[in-house]
Design an enzyme around this catalytic site. Sequence first.
Site, PDB file in Angstrom:
ATOM      1  N   GLY A  25      41.232  48.951  -8.260  1.00 50.50           N
ATOM      2  CA  GLY A  25      42.022  49.925  -9.013  1.00 50.50           C
ATOM      3  C   GLY A  25      41.961  51.317  -8.421  1.00 50.50           C
ATOM      4  N   CYS A  26      40.776  51.729  -8.024  1.00 56.90           N
ATOM      5  CA  CYS A  26      40.601  53.069  -7.456  1.00 56.90           C
ATOM      6  C   CYS A  26      41.285  53.176  -6.097  1.00 56.90           C
ATOM      7  CB  CYS A  26      39.118  53.409  -7.353  1.00 56.90           C
ATOM      8  SG  CYS A  26      38.319  53.445  -8.979  1.00 56.90           S
TER       9      CYS A  26
END
Length: 154
Positions: free
Chosen positions: A43-44
């Site tokens: 996600g990051c």
Amino acid sequence: MKTGDTVADFELPDQTGTPRRLSVLLSDGPVVLFFYPAAMTPGCTKEACHFRDLAKEFAEVRASRVGISTDPVRKQAKFAEVRRFDYPLLSDAQGTVAAQFGVKRGLLGKLMPVKRTTFVIDTDRKVLDVISSEFSMDAHADKALATLRAIRSG
């Protein structure tokens, strides 16, 4: 920290170990400061790459992008190198700045030390917008750009 608040100046090392001060970063225009839970996670990575891919659009509104997490400098360096980021990744290893912004987690701190939150900060250190979304990774850069474009055209 919410829209209209004034951000206290702070200094943290970037991925090269170079100290970066918010007030200096703001001397070139607004700063989009995005907190992400952990470097090199799916996600990051998606979120940070979207900020990277919108470099031209952020330049058009004269805004700087700055990522920040509690990861150590060496992990930020690897993240920046692997993904070819063209903006600083700050290491808030103690979580001091995350706490100042109200995004440091309590019980979930081991897995996700900070809440995924983006702050659009004007040159006077006033918060123009706050974007919070744990699951819509692209929303952070997209909404920050929309805020900056609205201010420039207003």
